[in-house]
Design an enzyme around this catalytic site. Structure first.
Site, mmCIF file in Angstrom:
data_model
loop_
_atom_site.group_PDB
_atom_site.id
_atom_site.type_symbol
_atom_site.label_atom_id
_atom_site.label_comp_id
_atom_site.label_asym_id
_atom_site.label_seq_id
_atom_site.Cartn_x
_atom_site.Cartn_y
_atom_site.Cartn_z
ATOM 1 N N ARG A 178 27.348 22.511 -2.478
ATOM 2 C CA ARG A 178 28.747 23.043 -2.692
ATOM 3 C C ARG A 178 28.335 24.362 -2.658
ATOM 4 O O ARG A 178 27.276 25.085 -2.541
ATOM 5 C CB ARG A 178 28.579 22.878 -4.388
ATOM 6 C CG ARG A 178 28.860 21.679 -4.955
ATOM 7 C CD ARG A 178 30.422 21.480 -5.004
ATOM 8 N NE ARG A 178 30.759 20.139 -5.804
ATOM 9 C CZ ARG A 178 31.836 19.730 -6.053
ATOM 10 N NH1 ARG A 178 32.853 20.286 -6.057
ATOM 11 N NH2 ARG A 178 31.924 18.537 -6.692
ATOM 12 N N ASP A 179 29.146 25.118 -2.125
ATOM 13 C CA ASP A 179 29.341 26.449 -1.343
ATOM 14 C C ASP A 179 29.408 27.412 -2.974
ATOM 15 O O ASP A 179 30.019 26.954 -3.958
ATOM 16 C CB ASP A 179 30.464 27.021 -1.063
ATOM 17 C CG ASP A 179 30.678 28.364 -0.239
ATOM 18 O OD1 ASP A 179 30.852 28.540 0.949
ATOM 19 O OD2 ASP A 179 30.480 29.241 -0.899
ATOM 20 N N VAL A 197 26.428 33.331 7.542
ATOM 21 C CA VAL A 197 25.086 32.829 7.600
ATOM 22 C C VAL A 197 24.939 32.273 8.743
ATOM 23 O O VAL A 197 25.820 31.321 9.453
ATOM 24 C CB VAL A 197 25.053 31.652 6.432
ATOM 25 C CG1 VAL A 197 23.705 31.019 6.504
ATOM 26 C CG2 VAL A 197 25.225 32.276 4.970
ATOM 27 N N HIS A 228 27.489 25.553 9.820
ATOM 28 C CA HIS A 228 28.052 24.825 8.767
ATOM 29 C C HIS A 228 29.511 24.483 8.961
ATOM 30 O O HIS A 228 30.254 25.520 9.455
ATOM 31 C CB HIS A 228 27.581 25.737 7.429
ATOM 32 C CG HIS A 228 28.080 27.143 7.803
ATOM 33 N ND1 HIS A 228 27.493 28.107 8.271
ATOM 34 C CD2 HIS A 228 29.152 27.660 7.125
ATOM 35 C CE1 HIS A 228 27.821 29.232 8.117
ATOM 36 N NE2 HIS A 228 29.048 29.208 7.450
HETATM 37 P P1 5GP Z 1 30.266 31.661 6.629
HETATM 38 O O1 5GP Z 1 31.103 32.937 6.005
HETATM 39 O O2 5GP Z 1 29.064 31.881 7.365
HETATM 40 O O3 5GP Z 1 31.315 30.849 7.425
HETATM 41 O O4 5GP Z 1 30.134 30.897 5.394
HETATM 42 C C1 5GP Z 1 28.906 31.216 4.678
HETATM 43 C C2 5GP Z 1 29.254 30.297 3.307
HETATM 44 O O5 5GP Z 1 28.057 30.290 2.755
HETATM 45 C C3 5GP Z 1 29.997 31.260 2.336
HETATM 46 O O6 5GP Z 1 31.225 30.589 1.994
HETATM 47 C C4 5GP Z 1 29.315 31.626 1.109
HETATM 48 O O7 5GP Z 1 29.946 31.658 -0.045
HETATM 49 C C5 5GP Z 1 28.150 30.397 1.222
HETATM 50 N N1 5GP Z 1 26.681 30.965 0.594
HETATM 51 C C6 5GP Z 1 26.172 32.183 0.808
HETATM 52 N N2 5GP Z 1 24.870 32.146 0.241
HETATM 53 C C7 5GP Z 1 24.954 30.891 -0.468
HETATM 54 C C8 5GP Z 1 23.831 30.276 -1.206
HETATM 55 O O8 5GP Z 1 22.641 30.954 -1.500
HETATM 56 N N3 5GP Z 1 24.361 28.986 -1.764
HETATM 57 C C9 5GP Z 1 25.121 28.492 -1.501
HETATM 58 N N4 5GP Z 1 25.286 27.170 -1.807
HETATM 59 N N5 5GP Z 1 26.342 28.739 -0.643
HETATM 60 C C10 5GP Z 1 26.060 30.030 -0.117
#
Ligand code: 5GP
Ligand code: ZN
Length: 117
Positions: free
Chosen positions: A32-33, A99, A103
């Site tokens: 889960r996000d 990140v 993903h």
């Molecule tokens: P991006 O912006 O890189 O496409 O998505 C990264 C996602 O990782 C974001 O939706 C963010 O909320 C999620 N995220 C960031 N840190 C953590 C964490 O420590 N745990 C979890 N489960 N999700 C995270």
């Protein structure tokens, strides 16, 4: 480039950072996000560190296919197969990647705008 030992999602994969895990196998982990953008918001990640979509090779085709197929299974398990859901890969800065471990976002449970912002 982030070393796997410093990568947030590598640390979730190896269990050193906790997450709400909904699926795990040899090649994928889904969790889960932490800041959900929809009632169902799951991230599907390869267990192997790959920074961005730009770093995939032909040998990863089956892996990427399995990420989408896992998203479909998780959506179905949560009752969204017919209602609908969205899958998204963000790649690099202008797409909002924060990140740098590949993903696949799975979003469901509300009307999702198109085109995205
Ligand atoms: P991006 O912006 O890189 O496409 O998505 C990264 C996602 O990782 C974001 O939706 C963010 O909320 C999620 N995220 C960031 N840190 C953590 C964490 O420590 N745990 C979890 N489960 N999700 C995270
Ligand atoms: Zn990583």
């Amino acid at each position: 480039m982030t070393a796997p030992s410093e990568c947030l999602f590598c640390r979730i994969v190896d269990g050193s950072i906790p997450a709400n895990i909904v699926h795990r196998d040899e090649t994928l982990v889904a969790f889960r996000d932490i800041d959900p953008k929809a009632p169902l918001h799951v991230l599907i990640v390869p267990t192997r560190h790959i920074a961005t979509l730009n770093d995939l090779s032909a040998g990863d085709d089956a892996l990427v296919g399995s990420m989408f197929r896992r998203a479909a299974v998780i959506a179905s398990e949560h009752g969204y197969a017919e209602r609908g859901y969205r899958t998204v890969f963000n790649c690099n800065r202008e797409a909002g990647q924060t990140v740098f471990h590949v993903h696949l976002h799975l979003l469901a449970g509300r009307g999702l705008n198109w085109p995205p912002g």
